[in-house]
Design an enzyme around this catalytic site. Structure first.
Site, PDB file in Angstrom:
ATOM      1  N   TYR A 154       0.845  -1.210   0.000  1.00  0.00           N
ATOM      2  CA  TYR A 154       0.000   0.000   0.000  1.00  0.00           C
ATOM      3  C   TYR A 154       0.882   1.262   0.000  1.00  0.00           C
ATOM      4  CZ  TYR A 154      -3.675   3.265   1.435  1.00  0.00           C
ATOM      5  OH  TYR A 154      -4.556   4.326   1.498  1.00  0.00           O
ATOM      6  N   SER A 157       2.441   1.694  -3.335  1.00  0.00           N
ATOM      7  CA  SER A 157       1.473   2.134  -4.359  1.00  0.00           C
ATOM      8  C   SER A 157       1.177   3.628  -4.204  1.00  0.00           C
ATOM      9  CB  SER A 157       0.178   1.309  -4.287  1.00  0.00           C
ATOM     10  OG  SER A 157      -0.612   1.661  -3.158  1.00  0.00           O
ATOM     11  N   LYS A 158       1.107   4.087  -2.971  1.00  0.00           N
ATOM     12  CA  LYS A 158       0.765   5.495  -2.747  1.00  0.00           C
ATOM     13  C   LYS A 158       1.967   6.417  -3.002  1.00  0.00           C
ATOM     14  CE  LYS A 158      -3.559   4.900  -1.827  1.00  0.00           C
ATOM     15  NZ  LYS A 158      -4.572   5.391  -2.766  1.00  0.00           N
ATOM     16  N   ILE A 186      -9.411   8.689   7.730  1.00  0.00           N
ATOM     17  CA  ILE A 186     -10.769   9.131   7.415  1.00  0.00           C
ATOM     18  C   ILE A 186     -11.709   7.963   7.708  1.00  0.00           C
ATOM     19  CG2 ILE A 186     -12.251  10.097   5.614  1.00  0.00           C
ATOM     20  CD1 ILE A 186      -9.663  11.783   6.303  1.00  0.00           C
TER      21      ILE A 186
HETATM   22  N1  NAD Z   1     -10.041   6.265   4.500  1.00  0.00           N
HETATM   23  C1  NAD Z   1      -8.800   6.656   4.775  1.00  0.00           C
HETATM   24  O1  NAD Z   1      -8.425   6.841   5.952  1.00  0.00           O
HETATM   25  C2  NAD Z   1      -7.810   6.899   3.675  1.00  0.00           C
HETATM   26  C3  NAD Z   1      -6.560   7.392   4.041  1.00  0.00           C
HETATM   27  C4  NAD Z   1      -5.621   7.630   3.045  1.00  0.00           C
HETATM   28  C5  NAD Z   1      -5.933   7.366   1.728  1.00  0.00           C
HETATM   29  N2  NAD Z   1      -7.153   6.883   1.405  1.00  0.00           N
HETATM   30  C6  NAD Z   1      -7.400   6.612  -0.012  1.00  0.00           C
HETATM   31  O2  NAD Z   1      -8.599   7.227  -0.417  1.00  0.00           O
HETATM   32  C7  NAD Z   1      -9.211   6.452  -1.450  1.00  0.00           C
HETATM   33  C8  NAD Z   1     -10.654   6.171  -1.076  1.00  0.00           C
HETATM   34  O3  NAD Z   1     -10.665   5.380   0.113  1.00  0.00           O
HETATM   35  P1  NAD Z   1     -11.966   5.215   1.025  1.00  0.00           P
HETATM   36  O4  NAD Z   1     -11.525   5.388   2.421  1.00  0.00           O
HETATM   37  O5  NAD Z   1     -13.083   6.021   0.486  1.00  0.00           O
HETATM   38  O6  NAD Z   1     -12.243   3.658   0.830  1.00  0.00           O
HETATM   39  P2  NAD Z   1     -13.597   2.843   0.597  1.00  0.00           P
HETATM   40  O7  NAD Z   1     -13.229   1.422   0.827  1.00  0.00           O
HETATM   41  O8  NAD Z   1     -14.717   3.436   1.365  1.00  0.00           O
HETATM   42  O9  NAD Z   1     -13.864   3.083  -0.953  1.00  0.00           O
HETATM   43  C9  NAD Z   1     -13.026   2.526  -1.926  1.00  0.00           C
HETATM   44  C10 NAD Z   1     -13.873   2.180  -3.128  1.00  0.00           C
HETATM   45  O10 NAD Z   1     -12.998   1.615  -4.132  1.00  0.00           O
HETATM   46  C11 NAD Z   1     -13.688   0.533  -4.719  1.00  0.00           C
HETATM   47  N3  NAD Z   1     -12.751  -0.425  -5.311  1.00  0.00           N
HETATM   48  C12 NAD Z   1     -11.979  -1.352  -4.685  1.00  0.00           C
HETATM   49  N4  NAD Z   1     -11.305  -2.071  -5.593  1.00  0.00           N
HETATM   50  C13 NAD Z   1     -11.652  -1.582  -6.811  1.00  0.00           C
HETATM   51  C14 NAD Z   1     -11.283  -1.934  -8.141  1.00  0.00           C
HETATM   52  N5  NAD Z   1     -10.452  -2.953  -8.423  1.00  0.00           N
HETATM   53  N6  NAD Z   1     -11.827  -1.217  -9.152  1.00  0.00           N
HETATM   54  C15 NAD Z   1     -12.706  -0.220  -8.910  1.00  0.00           C
HETATM   55  N7  NAD Z   1     -13.109   0.141  -7.676  1.00  0.00           N
HETATM   56  C16 NAD Z   1     -12.572  -0.541  -6.637  1.00  0.00           C
HETATM   57  C17 NAD Z   1     -14.486  -0.107  -3.580  1.00  0.00           C
HETATM   58  O11 NAD Z   1     -15.553  -0.912  -4.071  1.00  0.00           O
HETATM   59  C18 NAD Z   1     -14.947   1.128  -2.823  1.00  0.00           C
HETATM   60  O12 NAD Z   1     -16.208   1.566  -3.276  1.00  0.00           O
HETATM   61  C19 NAD Z   1      -8.346   5.202  -1.602  1.00  0.00           C
HETATM   62  O13 NAD Z   1      -7.441   5.381  -2.662  1.00  0.00           O
HETATM   63  C20 NAD Z   1      -7.597   5.141  -0.302  1.00  0.00           C
HETATM   64  O14 NAD Z   1      -6.362   4.460  -0.426  1.00  0.00           O
HETATM   65  C21 NAD Z   1      -8.097   6.646   2.345  1.00  0.00           C
END
Ligand code: NAD
Length: 246
Positions: A154, A157-158, A186
């Site tokens: 992860y 990737s980021k 979040i």
């Molecule tokens: N929530 C956090 O604390 C946080 C922190 C840092 C970064 N992020 C990043 O923010 C972004 C959104 O995260 P989130 O917290 O809303 O997560 P989430 O799990 O609520 O939403 C992620 C969405 O991506 C979809 N997904 C997963 N695999 C997929 C694929 N192969 N193709 C298409 N869609 C796919 C899932 O179905 C889901 O709807 C992500 O890139 C995550 O890495 C989140």
């Protein structure tokens, strides 16, 4: 909050968390939105809830790990809306695999969805985006300080997302601005397990004393897409409540 009247936005990961909040923000600003996500059922529910008449929200099952799927999502936006002004890349996976036990398949899955997926969509969108358009990628605090235990893939990737954002900003200038948001913790379905395991320890490190809400990341995405950010390019905004200062 932002005026996106007459604009067209593609949002991935639209069915949940930050992607859903971003979809809501674009719709509230007057944009037409094409939402992609691997979870087709959740997408259908989203459409029924946010845009039952089908006037401004199109959804399509989309797999970030597939370049053909990325091409199809952009083709749908062009077919239905005739333009593409904004691209917000919110799809992602966050799965724990300690490094010593991580299989090739574990590594590839996270890199494919989180990093390859961003490349595929940015490449597809760049063919059709007009001058003045913008792309926002989603990295993470893990991009800046490395993934926590079990999240080497992860973190990698980021980190790749950060470099891809800055590289794409150079390739696509001056027509398309490309920026990044790095969220801290979040509260979304992605972090339910993390909050259960380590929540209190993490919360203590957040200067604001609480986790973030999806809308608090969507608003940063909205800012970066808006005219208010017309001179912001190749930049990353860390939104972590002060847990990490870059
Ligand atoms: N929530 C956090 O604390 C946080 C922190 C840092 C970064 N992020 C990043 O923010 C972004 C959104 O995260 P989130 O917290 O809303 O997560 P989430 O799990 O609520 O939403 C992620 C969405 O991506 C979809 N997904 C997963 N695999 C997929 C694929 N192969 N193709 C298409 N869609 C796919 C899932 O179905 C889901 O709807 C992500 O890139 C995550 O890495 C989140």
């Amino acid at each position: 909050m932002f005026d996106f009247s007459g604009k067209v936005a593609v949002v991935t990961g639209a069915a949940s968390g930050i992607g859903r909040a971003t979809t809501e923000l674009f719709l509230a600003g007057g944009a037409s939105v094409v939402g992609g996500d691997i979870d087709a059922e959740a997408l259908a529910a989203l459409k029924a809830e946010l845009d039952p008449d089908g006037a401004r929200l199109e959804v399509q099952a989309y797999d970030a790990a597939s370049s053909a799927s990325a091409d199809a999502l952009i083709a749908l936006a062009m077919d239905r809306c005739g333009a593409l002004d904004h691209l917000a890349l919110c799809a992602g996976v966050y799965r724990q695999h300690p490094l010593k036990e991580m299989t090739d398949a574990n590594w590839r899955q996270t890199i494919s969805v989180n990093l390859d997926g961003a490349f595929y969509l940015i490449r597809a969108a760049a063919q059709v985006m007009a001058p003045g358009s913008s792309i926002v990628t989603l990295a993470s605090v893990a991009a800046h300080k490395g993934g926590t235990y079990g999240f080497a893939h992860y973190g990698a990737s980021k980190g790749g997302i950060l470099a891809l954002t800055r590289s794409a900003a150079q390739d696509l200038a001056p027509d398309v601005r490309v920026n990044c948001v790095s969220p801290g913790l979040i509260e979304t379905p992605m972090t339910v397990d993390l909050v259960q395991r380590l929540g209190e320890d993490i919360r203590k490190q957040i200067l604001l004393g609480r986790y973030g809400k999806p809308s608090e990341i969507a608003s940063v995405v909205g800012f970066l897409c808006s005219d208010a950010a017309s001179f912001v390019n190749g930049e990353v905004i860390i939104a972590s409540g002060g847990a990490y200062m870059g």
